[in-house]
Design a protein around this motif. Structure first.
Motif, PDB file in Angstrom:
ATOM      1  N   LEU A 192      32.827  41.790  38.641  1.00  0.00           N
ATOM      2  CA  LEU A 192      34.282  41.906  38.622  1.00  0.00           C
ATOM      3  C   LEU A 192      34.659  42.903  39.714  1.00  0.00           C
ATOM      4  CD1 LEU A 192      37.077  41.426  37.256  1.00  0.00           C
ATOM      5  CD2 LEU A 192      36.557  43.365  35.787  1.00  0.00           C
ATOM      6  N   VAL A 193      35.280  42.416  40.773  1.00  0.00           N
ATOM      7  CA  VAL A 193      35.629  43.266  41.912  1.00  0.00           C
ATOM      8  C   VAL A 193      37.128  43.128  42.144  1.00  0.00           C
ATOM      9  CG1 VAL A 193      35.021  43.920  44.263  1.00  0.00           C
ATOM     10  CG2 VAL A 193      33.348  42.705  42.860  1.00  0.00           C
ATOM     11  N   GLU A 194      37.846  44.234  42.004  1.00  0.00           N
ATOM     12  CA  GLU A 194      39.312  44.181  42.073  1.00  0.00           C
ATOM     13  C   GLU A 194      39.850  44.819  43.348  1.00  0.00           C
ATOM     14  OE1 GLU A 194      41.909  46.752  40.094  1.00  0.00           O
ATOM     15  OE2 GLU A 194      40.345  48.042  39.256  1.00  0.00           O
ATOM     16  N   GLY A 195      41.144  44.601  43.588  1.00  0.00           N
ATOM     17  CA  GLY A 195      41.789  45.103  44.788  1.00  0.00           C
ATOM     18  C   GLY A 195      42.902  46.089  44.520  1.00  0.00           C
ATOM     19  N   GLU A 196      42.884  46.738  43.340  1.00  0.00           N
ATOM     20  CA  GLU A 196      43.973  47.657  43.010  1.00  0.00           C
ATOM     21  C   GLU A 196      43.497  48.970  42.391  1.00  0.00           C
ATOM     22  OE1 GLU A 196      47.746  44.709  42.217  1.00  0.00           O
ATOM     23  OE2 GLU A 196      46.601  45.330  40.478  1.00  0.00           O
ATOM     24  N   ASP A 212      49.720  39.599  39.652  1.00  0.00           N
ATOM     25  CA  ASP A 212      51.045  39.944  40.163  1.00  0.00           C
ATOM     26  C   ASP A 212      50.964  40.940  41.310  1.00  0.00           C
ATOM     27  OD1 ASP A 212      52.302  38.262  38.389  1.00  0.00           O
ATOM     28  OD2 ASP A 212      52.632  39.824  36.878  1.00  0.00           O
ATOM     29  N   GLY A 213      49.762  41.452  41.564  1.00  0.00           N
ATOM     30  CA  GLY A 213      49.526  42.331  42.697  1.00  0.00           C
ATOM     31  C   GLY A 213      48.458  41.737  43.590  1.00  0.00           C
ATOM     32  N   HIS A 214      47.365  42.452  43.748  1.00  0.00           N
ATOM     33  CA  HIS A 214      46.261  41.977  44.575  1.00  0.00           C
ATOM     34  C   HIS A 214      45.239  41.238  43.715  1.00  0.00           C
ATOM     35  CE1 HIS A 214      47.957  44.228  47.839  1.00  0.00           C
ATOM     36  NE2 HIS A 214      47.810  45.382  47.218  1.00  0.00           N
ATOM     37  N   PRO A 215      44.481  40.314  44.315  1.00  0.00           N
ATOM     38  CA  PRO A 215      43.607  39.441  43.521  1.00  0.00           C
ATOM     39  C   PRO A 215      42.356  40.137  42.995  1.00  0.00           C
ATOM     40  CG  PRO A 215      43.418  38.931  45.857  1.00  0.00           C
ATOM     41  CD  PRO A 215      44.532  39.913  45.733  1.00  0.00           C
ATOM     42  N   VAL A 216      41.772  39.501  41.972  1.00  0.00           N
ATOM     43  CA  VAL A 216      40.530  39.943  41.337  1.00  0.00           C
ATOM     44  C   VAL A 216      39.460  38.887  41.593  1.00  0.00           C
ATOM     45  CG1 VAL A 216      39.386  40.427  39.144  1.00  0.00           C
ATOM     46  CG2 VAL A 216      41.700  41.261  39.536  1.00  0.00           C
ATOM     47  N   ILE A 217      38.267  39.342  41.947  1.00  0.00           N
ATOM     48  CA  ILE A 217      37.130  38.440  42.127  1.00  0.00           C
ATOM     49  C   ILE A 217      36.293  38.463  40.861  1.00  0.00           C
ATOM     50  CG2 ILE A 217      35.064  37.939  43.483  1.00  0.00           C
ATOM     51  CD1 ILE A 217      36.514  39.954  45.585  1.00  0.00           C
ATOM     52  N   LEU A 218      36.000  37.299  40.348  1.00  0.00           N
ATOM     53  CA  LEU A 218      35.083  37.172  39.215  1.00  0.00           C
ATOM     54  C   LEU A 218      33.977  36.217  39.628  1.00  0.00           C
ATOM     55  CD1 LEU A 218      34.365  37.887  36.339  1.00  0.00           C
ATOM     56  CD2 LEU A 218      35.834  36.045  35.543  1.00  0.00           C
TER      57      LEU A 218
END
Length: 459
Positions: A149-153, A64-70
């Motif tokens: 797991l690299v997130e954008g928030e 619902d915000g910025h994407p997550v890389i898995l």
């Protein structure tokens, strides 16, 4: 196991690695600004594409915000799995006029790369990608299973990560997690962080008269909201820098004697610290050393105050509203929700008559302690010795990393490896943030060694 062939590969490709990092740092992925939403998306896509080029199974998951890389590469049924966490979003660059070079025009000078996100956290998470690349190029396979797991928030409190972890528990199962989003104890003094303070972050909004008033006409008739706010804020501390909130220290686990001894042996140069901070004296809780106060004692700080007129010249006004933000750093076993309620009760008790005060608990994090005796922690210590050429020190950190508790609670992970490749003076969140290119290289080497140590293949 001899890793020299892999280290030679890393050294021979160092300049290319730096140029790729510069490309990533050029993306202004400021997660808190809506006008950078597209840039945050672009940074996520950039890292996902890099993972795919390395042979990882990588996907960008919307939230619902910025994407997550898995991303993952798990070829071994009988070997451990390491989950690597990082974030690709960055803090706002302001004040921009204090940067020597533009924050999103990365510049290499004097052995450092300068840019927003250089150390926090793009440069550090990038070390793991380059470690994977070097291993795959030289050996054709990784010695363990790896997930990223690299997130954008992260810089806005990871508001959607908890739900993501809950939805993808099976995909994220691992034996240990590595988080490189911190710093060494000092330049060329590598460290493993085994403790983090928690956080309870509060906002005070004080309201008095319905509109701003003329201080000549109405002074002496109403309680000034700024005066009321000042009364509240001054009541929060006692002499000796003790927090004056009833019950605040009830659950505090004090430092063990072995910890105090270990901290006293760490190479902290107080004069150098004062010079870096630009202060003539250090200040804090009586009975504890600067390092103990900085990393392992609970604190309360006023982070911001507003209200009334603060422009050029004079304006004789009694403001209608005033406010402040207050953070409390917590130690085991303090619970952020309980501390927030104690704070709320204290404010209600001391608030002067004639104003209303609203207390908001904005966000929180629980304190963390990781056992230094875990096999994975000891493996990380050996890996750092290989990568940096010296044994790491074990430290507690004064800041908070809220996602650590998410990993403990949602995934059941206890082996949490907090391995900061940066330096305390990298300027994270400040103008002229930087990352040492030598620490970048050593971080890559340490990540390679960590993979082998966790596999039981000591170099």
């Amino acid at each position: 196991m001899n890793l020299n062939d892999i280290f030679e590969k890393i050294d021979s490709n160092h300049e290319r690695y730096v140029q790729e990092l510069v490309e990533l740092l050029s993306i202004p992925s400021v997660s808190t600004y809506s006008h950078h939403k597209g840039d945050v998306q672009r940074a996520g896509e950039w890292i996902a594409a890099m993972c795919q080029r390395l042979g990882l199974d990588a996907r960008l998951y919307p939230t619902d915000g910025h994407p997550v890389i898995l991303a993952s590469h798990c070829p071994h049924a009988d070997r451990p799995t390491l989950l690597i966490y990082g974030h690709y979003d960055v803090q706002p660059p302001e004040p921009v006029d204090e940067w020597v070079t533009p924050p999103f025009s990365p510049t290499v000078r004097d052995g450092f790369v300068y840019a927003r996100g250089a150390s926090d956290d793009k440069g550090q998470v990038f070390t793991y990608l380059k470690a994977i690349e070097a291993l795959m190029a030289v050996r054709g396979e990784l010695p363990i299973n790896v997930k990223l797991l690299v997130e954008g928030e992260e810089e806005i409190g990871s508001p959607h990560l908890g739900a993501f972890l809950g939805q993808h528990k099976k995909l994220l199962q691992a034996d240990a997690i590595a988080i490189s989003d911190g710093a060494q104890f000092a330049p060329d003094v590598p460290a493993i962080t085994y403790g983090l303070r928690g956080l309870a972050y509060m906002q005070l909004d004080v309201t008095g008269p319905r509109v701003d008033l003329h201080s000549g006409s109405f002074g002496g008739l109403v309680m000034n909201p700024i005066q009321a706010l000042s009364t509240i804020l001054c009541s929060l501390k006692t002499d000796g820098d003790r927090v004056a909130i009833d019950g605040f220290y009830d659950q505090v686990v004090d430092l063990a004697q072995w910890e105090r001894k270990a901290m006293a042996e760490l190479p902290l140069d107080v004069d150098q610290l004062q010079e870096y901070l630009g202060v003539e004296d250090l200040y804090g809780e009586d009975g504890y050393s600067p390092l103990e106060r900085k990393t392992a004692r609970p604190t309360l700080d006023i982070n911001g105050v507003w209200g009334g007129f603060a422009g050029e010249g004079a304006k004789t006004v009694i403001p209608s509203k005033a406010g402040a933000k207050v953070s409390m750093r917590l130690v085991p076993n303090q619970d952020p929700d309980r501390i927030a309620e104690l704070f709320r009760a204290h404010v209600a008790k001391v608030c002067p008559a004639g104003v209303q005060v609203k207390v908001t608990h904005l966000h929180s994090a629980k304190p963390v302690l990781v056992s230094r005796d875990l096999a994975q922690v000891q493996a990380a210590a050996r890996a750092i010795r290989t990568g940096f050429g010296k044994d790491p020190v074990f430290i507690r950190e004064g800041g908070s990393i809220p996602i650590v508790n998410l990993f403990k609670e949602e995934l059941g992970l206890e082996a949490i490896l907090l391995l900061g490749w940066g330096r305390p003076d990298d300027g994270a969140h400040s103008p002229n943030e930087r990352f040492s290119l030598e620490d970048f290289r050593k971080g890559i080497r340490s990540a390679v060694a960590l993979f082998h140590e966790l596999a039981g293949e000591q170099p």
